[in-house]
Each structure stands twice: as C-alpha cells, then as structure tokens.
Design a protein around this motif. Structure first.
Motif, PDB file in Angstrom:
ATOM      1  N   ALA A 170       0.849  -1.189   0.000  1.00  0.00           N
ATOM      2  CA  ALA A 170       0.000   0.000   0.000  1.00  0.00           C
ATOM      3  C   ALA A 170       0.887   1.241   0.000  1.00  0.00           C
ATOM      4  O   ALA A 170       2.102   1.170   0.166  1.00  0.00           O
ATOM      5  CB  ALA A 170      -0.926  -0.001   1.206  1.00  0.00           C
ATOM      6  N   GLY A 171       0.244   2.385  -0.182  1.00  0.00           N
ATOM      7  CA  GLY A 171       0.948   3.663  -0.120  1.00  0.00           C
ATOM      8  C   GLY A 171       1.720   3.979  -1.386  1.00  0.00           C
ATOM      9  O   GLY A 171       1.465   3.478  -2.472  1.00  0.00           O
ATOM     10  N   GLY A 172       2.735   4.799  -1.196  1.00  0.00           N
ATOM     11  CA  GLY A 172       3.470   5.364  -2.324  1.00  0.00           C
ATOM     12  C   GLY A 172       2.971   6.774  -2.587  1.00  0.00           C
ATOM     13  O   GLY A 172       1.764   7.060  -2.501  1.00  0.00           O
ATOM     14  N   LYS A 173       3.892   7.676  -2.867  1.00  0.00           N
ATOM     15  CA  LYS A 173       3.482   9.069  -3.059  1.00  0.00           C
ATOM     16  C   LYS A 173       4.413   9.768  -4.036  1.00  0.00           C
ATOM     17  O   LYS A 173       5.625   9.601  -3.985  1.00  0.00           O
ATOM     18  CB  LYS A 173       3.490   9.811  -1.708  1.00  0.00           C
ATOM     19  CG  LYS A 173       3.007  11.255  -1.778  1.00  0.00           C
ATOM     20  CD  LYS A 173       2.955  11.885  -0.393  1.00  0.00           C
ATOM     21  CE  LYS A 173       2.475  13.331  -0.446  1.00  0.00           C
ATOM     22  NZ  LYS A 173       2.441  13.947   0.894  1.00  0.00           N
ATOM     23  N   PHE A 174       3.827  10.553  -4.920  1.00  0.00           N
ATOM     24  CA  PHE A 174       4.568  11.404  -5.843  1.00  0.00           C
ATOM     25  C   PHE A 174       4.020  12.828  -5.733  1.00  0.00           C
ATOM     26  O   PHE A 174       2.828  13.032  -5.454  1.00  0.00           O
ATOM     27  CB  PHE A 174       4.420  10.928  -7.292  1.00  0.00           C
ATOM     28  CG  PHE A 174       4.988   9.568  -7.558  1.00  0.00           C
ATOM     29  CD1 PHE A 174       6.325   9.421  -7.916  1.00  0.00           C
ATOM     30  CD2 PHE A 174       4.194   8.434  -7.462  1.00  0.00           C
ATOM     31  CE1 PHE A 174       6.850   8.163  -8.164  1.00  0.00           C
ATOM     32  CE2 PHE A 174       4.706   7.178  -7.715  1.00  0.00           C
ATOM     33  CZ  PHE A 174       6.040   7.038  -8.059  1.00  0.00           C
ATOM     34  N   MET A 175       4.879  13.789  -5.941  1.00  0.00           N
ATOM     35  CA  MET A 175       4.465  15.187  -6.003  1.00  0.00           C
ATOM     36  C   MET A 175       4.941  15.755  -7.335  1.00  0.00           C
ATOM     37  O   MET A 175       6.149  15.772  -7.604  1.00  0.00           O
ATOM     38  CB  MET A 175       5.058  15.997  -4.854  1.00  0.00           C
ATOM     39  CG  MET A 175       4.684  17.484  -4.887  1.00  0.00           C
ATOM     40  SD  MET A 175       2.969  17.788  -4.433  1.00  0.00           S
ATOM     41  CE  MET A 175       3.072  17.587  -2.645  1.00  0.00           C
ATOM     42  N   LEU A 176       4.004  16.196  -8.165  1.00  0.00           N
ATOM     43  CA  LEU A 176       4.343  16.806  -9.437  1.00  0.00           C
ATOM     44  C   LEU A 176       3.975  18.286  -9.398  1.00  0.00           C
ATOM     45  O   LEU A 176       2.975  18.670  -8.757  1.00  0.00           O
ATOM     46  CB  LEU A 176       3.621  16.115 -10.600  1.00  0.00           C
ATOM     47  CG  LEU A 176       4.289  14.852 -11.180  1.00  0.00           C
ATOM     48  CD1 LEU A 176       4.355  13.746 -10.143  1.00  0.00           C
ATOM     49  CD2 LEU A 176       3.563  14.383 -12.426  1.00  0.00           C
ATOM     50  N   GLY A 177       4.769  19.102 -10.042  1.00  0.00           N
ATOM     51  CA  GLY A 177       4.493  20.536 -10.110  1.00  0.00           C
ATOM     52  C   GLY A 177       4.344  20.982 -11.550  1.00  0.00           C
ATOM     53  O   GLY A 177       5.061  20.508 -12.436  1.00  0.00           O
ATOM     54  N   PHE A 178       3.410  21.908 -11.780  1.00  0.00           N
ATOM     55  CA  PHE A 178       3.202  22.421 -13.137  1.00  0.00           C
ATOM     56  C   PHE A 178       2.642  23.834 -13.067  1.00  0.00           C
ATOM     57  O   PHE A 178       1.539  24.055 -12.557  1.00  0.00           O
ATOM     58  CB  PHE A 178       2.244  21.509 -13.915  1.00  0.00           C
ATOM     59  CG  PHE A 178       2.027  21.937 -15.337  1.00  0.00           C
ATOM     60  CD1 PHE A 178       2.952  21.609 -16.318  1.00  0.00           C
ATOM     61  CD2 PHE A 178       0.916  22.685 -15.693  1.00  0.00           C
ATOM     62  CE1 PHE A 178       2.762  22.009 -17.640  1.00  0.00           C
ATOM     63  CE2 PHE A 178       0.718  23.087 -17.000  1.00  0.00           C
ATOM     64  CZ  PHE A 178       1.641  22.754 -17.976  1.00  0.00           C
ATOM     65  N   ASN A 179       3.406  24.802 -13.560  1.00  0.00           N
ATOM     66  CA  ASN A 179       2.951  26.204 -13.634  1.00  0.00           C
ATOM     67  C   ASN A 179       2.362  26.710 -12.317  1.00  0.00           C
ATOM     68  O   ASN A 179       1.335  27.390 -12.294  1.00  0.00           O
ATOM     69  CB  ASN A 179       1.912  26.378 -14.741  1.00  0.00           C
ATOM     70  CG  ASN A 179       2.557  26.538 -16.101  1.00  0.00           C
ATOM     71  OD1 ASN A 179       3.777  26.659 -16.211  1.00  0.00           O
ATOM     72  ND2 ASN A 179       1.754  26.530 -17.140  1.00  0.00           N
TER      73      ASN A 179
END
Length: 623
Positions: A510-519
């Motif tokens: 379970a779990g896992g995390k990503f952070m994406l940034g855009f403008n």
C-alpha cells in the motif's frame, strides 16, 4: 454596471425578509409610535436624507433624536425597496424574474401600508437644464403629418448658443494607401458641419501635415492638430486639452453631420437627468438605423454585450455602452481620459466600461441621429491590451464577435475570496489530464480524488477556487509510474518521488506518493492498494469516467456516491478550499452555500458576487 443578477432563491429570501420587516415595523407602529405620539406619516417613515434629496423644497417633519432607531429601520426598508425595484428592471431569466416580481409586489404593499408612495420613491430626480432651454410637448397632432416637430423648445434667458457649448473633435489615421479617400471623407464631413452651423468649432487631428494643410485652406475656421505615432486614445486626449467649450462631441465614425444630430437635445438630457454622457441613434449610408444602446455584463472573467435597454426616461435609453458618437463634458473627459488604445483595440469599449464601473450613467436619445460610416466595427481580434487591463478571458463584443485570450498556460497565483482565472483553471486541468493520459498509455490505473473529483462532478472542470490537485494510483503500479519521470519532465513538470510504500493491506503493498508541479500547481498522487477501476476491469467492465475539461478521465465506480460520502451534506452547494478559509486540513465538515466576503469588494472575480449554489454561473455567464 447596470445589469443585476439575483438568483430566484435569493428573491424568495427577500420576501421572507420583508415579512420579518413588516412584523418589526408593525410592532414599532403599534407600540413605540403610539407611546411617543409621533405622527406616523410618509415623511417620518421615509429616510430623511432621501426625503430631503427628492423633495428639497418640502418642509418635512424632522424626527426627534430618540427616534434614531426607527429612522434607521425605515432607511433600510427604503434602500431594500430601491434595490429590489432596480433588480426587477435589469434581471433576465424567467424564474428569477417571477420571484423578483413577487418580492417587488410584496415590498410595494409594505410601503403603502407605511404610507410611502412606491412610485415617488422609485422615480428618478430630474433637473432644469442650465445651458439650454427646456422643451414642451405640443400633443400628438401638432406635428402631423410628417412629425418633424412635436417637442418644441421654450424661450429662456439662460440659453447659450450651441456653437459656444460644444466643440466637435475627431482623429483620423492616414496612410499612403488611403490619403485620397480620407481627404474626400473629411471634406464631406467638414462641409456638412459648417453647412449646419458655420460657427461650430472643430478640432481635427491627423498624422499627415499635407492632409491638414489642404483642409485648412478649404476650411479656415478648422483647428488642425498634427499628431504622429500615437494611438487614437492618446490623440483624443491631446485634442481635449485644446477644447475651450464646456461640452465635447466625440465625432466617432461620423461621415455626415446634419441637424438631426440635435446636440442641444443631448446636452439637455445630460443636464436634466444628471448623467455624464449622451449619444444618439446611428444610421449608415445604406439607410440602416440602430438605437446604438448596449448593456454590458462584466463578471467571471467575461465581458458580454447585449443590445437593448432596461430603463428609459424622457425618451432616452440608459446604456452601458454607446455604439455611435456621443456628447460629454470636457470636465468629465479630463478626469476620465482615453486609454492608450486604437479604436480597433477596444478604445471605446474600455472607456465606457471604466466609467460604468464608477456608476457614471450614459444614455442614448434615439431622436438624435448621426450618419456614420458603418454599424459594425471589426476589432480583428486585437483586444489583448484591453483584456489584460481588465483581467478578461473572453469578450463578446457589441458586434457579436467572440474574442478569447490565449493563456500560454500562465503561472497559477491563487487569491483568497476570488475565483481562479480561466487560464489557471485550464492550467490545472491540463496538468491533471496530462497525468491521466500518461497513466492510461502506460497501463497504470489512476483516478481523480478529493476536490479534483468534486470539481469534475460539479462543473466538469477544475473547481473555480481550487488550490491543488489530487490523483490516486494503484500501488502495484508504483514502479511503472516511476518510469514516467522523464516524460513528465519533458512536458515541463517537476517530478518528486516521495516513496512512502508500506506493507501490507489485504496482503498487498500500500501507499506510495509522488508530487508533481506544473505552472505553480502542486499535484499530489497517492497510492492505494485496491481501486475501483481495477475491480471493474476484473469484472470485464470499463472503468467509470467523467469529463474534465473535455477529456474523459477515470473516477471511482460511482462518482456521485463517492463525492457525497467524502464531503457530506449539501456538496452541490459551494464551499471554498480549506486552505483559503484557514483550516488545518481538508478533513472537516464543510460549511456550504456561503462564500467568504471578498477582500476587494465589487471586483468581477469576487466569489461572493455569485450565489454559492449551482454550476451555471461558473460554466457560462448568462445574459
């Protein structure tokens, strides 16, 4: 802006408020007024400042200082009455109109019970003209059969000759390709002006010394001004600085000047109605005639013009925008100068919008008529400077052109109490759609979550007050999503792998995390060990998808059930993002059907200008 929008439920609430007001006022009347032996007359019940303003010569009965509370109540009642009456005039939409009519009828009944004459309360105050003589209507048969006359000017001692009152101003642009045509047009225009009244003062500016010299030879009285390399707006400002008369005719697109222009009539309207600008009807060389009056709706990053009028007085129509030439005072033009724009860039649209935002009123009086080059004026889509100044994303012009601003995926800059710009909304949706497309292409199961899911369900786009974006992915696809890092970076995203895998739920990671940034947007992706889309696929059923800004994207199995259970009661009413309201997290019981008072009251993008329920105001601005 004269156009008023009130949701029909607000109108119902108004009726309820009127009921409460009536109970309060009845108790005041039966108790306080009887005890104090105050004569409960119209003068007492009407707000005294309003009363004295409308009837300055009336020796009204002044309430005692002990009556301040009741006076304050009466002032509020009369103010509400005026607001409802104004809303009834300008509202569009059948339900709203019906409920407002009921509210207005109830309020008028209440006013009558309080000895207030509604007609007197709502009537505009008119004044005697200062620089021109008044006029009198002689009756329906007086002008028979051609009706060139009917209203006749009465003699007065204060009349000032029209050529002393008004200066006619005009600016033209000359090029190598149109010099002969412009010379011909100006000769026709100036000849018609001086034929109508040889004493008229005309100031003409142009970027051609030759044109001005030729015209000066033919028309010695002409004031010529050579102005080069400036916009139409700045040229007009320079002309206005040379004007010596109290009034100015902005001779916009006039090709022929006649007595039908009736400048005295326009000045009379300005002075009698206490307004700032008066124009007339327009007709072109084909004989096509128009009143030239438009209402402007300015909100939700949109400016939309609607031809017509909601209110008239003394045979003049109240307008937000005048399509043709117009008369205004030099004093008004000194305060409200023209913007550095050409006419094709929205010069006059910008000017009229600016003065309407100040509540400066304008009218057209259609019995005044100007001969113009055209009833249409193409903008060639060059409205970017105007749109940028007024934070506009879309304009529906008076000429029925629709002009949209290109976003170029502008950087997201959130503001509490305000709606996102359409460009920010699209930027958010673009980021989410790109992620979901890449997930689907790579066989990764992803779904909308949190406010991103709520926005798709309610609006089929990003919430207008959104602060981030949320997506879930199947934890089993964690390593596959890691492999997309290069693709996202190439698409101008920032990519952060925050890990956070853990074991186990139902014998699954379970779990896992990503952070994406855009403008300027942060898109958070959280792993889940089981997802609805996976279960549906296992049953041979396609995942449920909702529209997000034109793209079908994955959602939990039953989107309506998901957002209802996630956010609770009245989710289709609106509540701002928890960050905007100062909450510590999104796991709260949201208070819906209310927007926080705007930090910049009256701005077109203030959320509190909208009813905090319904999607239509945020989908398309209704006329």
């Amino acid at each position: 802006m004269r156009t008023v929008r009130i949701h029909y439920r607000v109108a119902v609430a108004m009726v309820f408020v009127l009921f409460l007001a009536w109970i309060t006022l009845s108790s005041l009347y039966s108790g306080y007024y009887r005890k104090s032996n105050v004569d409960f007359t119209w003068q007492n019940t009407f707000g005294m400042e309003d009363f004295q303003r409308h009837f300055p010569s009336h020796k009204s009965f002044m309430l005692k200082k002990s009556d301040k509370v009741s006076t304050n109540i009466m002032e509020k009642v009369t103010a509400i009455a005026k607001f409802i009456n104004s809303a009834k005039k300008h509202v569009r939409g059948s339900k709203t109109s019906d409920f407002l009519k009921s509210a207005s009828d109830t309020m008028n009944s209440l006013l009558i019970d309080l000895n207030i004459n509604p007609a007197t309360l709502y009537n505009r105050t008119t004044y005697n003209p200062v620089n021109v003589c008044p006029e009198t209507y002689k009756g329906t048969t007086y002008g028979y059969p051609y009706f060139y006359k009917g209203f006749e000017v009465t003699k007065c001692k204060h009349e000032i000759p029209i050529w002393k009152l008004v200066t006619i101003i005009k600016h033209v642009i000359v090029s190598k390709h149109n010099e002969n045509r412009v010379l011909k047009e100006m000769k026709r225009f100036l000849s018609s002006v001086y034929r109508t009244n040889p004493k008229y003062n005309v100031i003409l500016s142009a970027n051609s010394i030759k044109l001005l010299s030729d015209l000066k030879v033919m028309y010695p009285k002409l004031s010529a001004l050579n102005i080069k390399d400036v916009s139409d707006g700045l040229a007009l400002n320079m002309i206005v600085s040379r004007v010596k008369s109290p009034y100015v005719l902005v001779a916009r697109n006039i090709e022929l000047f006649t007595n039908d222009s009736r400048l005295e009539r326009l000045i009379r309207a300005i002075e009698m109605l206490n307004i700032k600008v008066a124009g007339g009807a327009i007709r072109n060389s084909d004989g096509h005639w128009k009143k030239g009056c438009f209402q402007a709706m300015y909100r939700n990053w949109t400016l939309k013009y609607l031809e017509g009028y909601d209110e008239s007085l003394h045979e003049c129509l109240f307008c937000d925008y005048i399509q043709g030439p117009f008369v205004t005072s030099k004093a008004h033009l000194k305060i409200n100068t023209f913007e550095n724009l050409s006419e094709t860039e929205g010069l006059y649209e910008e000017w009229f919008l600016r003065i309407s935002q100040k509540s400066d009123e304008t009218v057209t009086c259609p019995d005044s008529m100007f001969h113009v080059n055209s009833l249409q004026s193409k903008h060639d889509g060059v409205l970017s400077a105007f749109m940028k100044k007024w934070n506009l994303f879309k304009i529906v012009t008076p000429y029925r052109e629709t002009v949209m601003r290109t976003c170029a995926l502008e950087y997201h800059d959130p503001h509490n109490t305000k709606a996102l710009s359409p460009c920010s909304v699209k930027s958010n949706a673009h980021a989410v759609k790109t992620i979901l497309r890449n997930c689907e292409k790579a066989g990764i199961i992803c779904e909308l979550q949190e406010g991103t899911a709520l926005g798709a369900v309610k609006f089929e786009k990003t919430l207008p007050w959104e602060r981030d974006a949320d997506i879930t992915f199947l934890t089993a696809n964690y390593s596959d999503f890691q492999k997309l890092e290069t693709d996202f970076i190439n698409a101008a995203f920032n990519f952060s792998d925050l890990g956070s895998l853990w074991c186990c739920v139902d014998n699954r990671s379970a779990g896992g995390k990503f952070m994406l940034g855009f403008n300027g947007w942060n898109i958070e992706l959280y792993g889940q060990h089981i997802m609805d889309s996976e279960l549906l696929i296992q049953e041979g059923i396609k995942p449920t998808k909702v529209l997000l800004d034109g793209q079908w994207v994955n959602m939990p199995r039953n989107p309506g059930l998901f957002v209802r259970n996630r956010y609770g009661k009245e989710i289709y009413q609106h509540a701002e993002h928890w960050i905007s309201t100062g909450q510590s997290s999104g796991w709260i019981d949201y208070k819906t059907n209310v927007f926080t008072p705007c930090l910049s009251p009256g701005d077109h993008d203030c959320l509190d200008r909208y009813n905090a329920d319904g999607d239509l105001p945020f989908v398309e601005m209704l006329p």
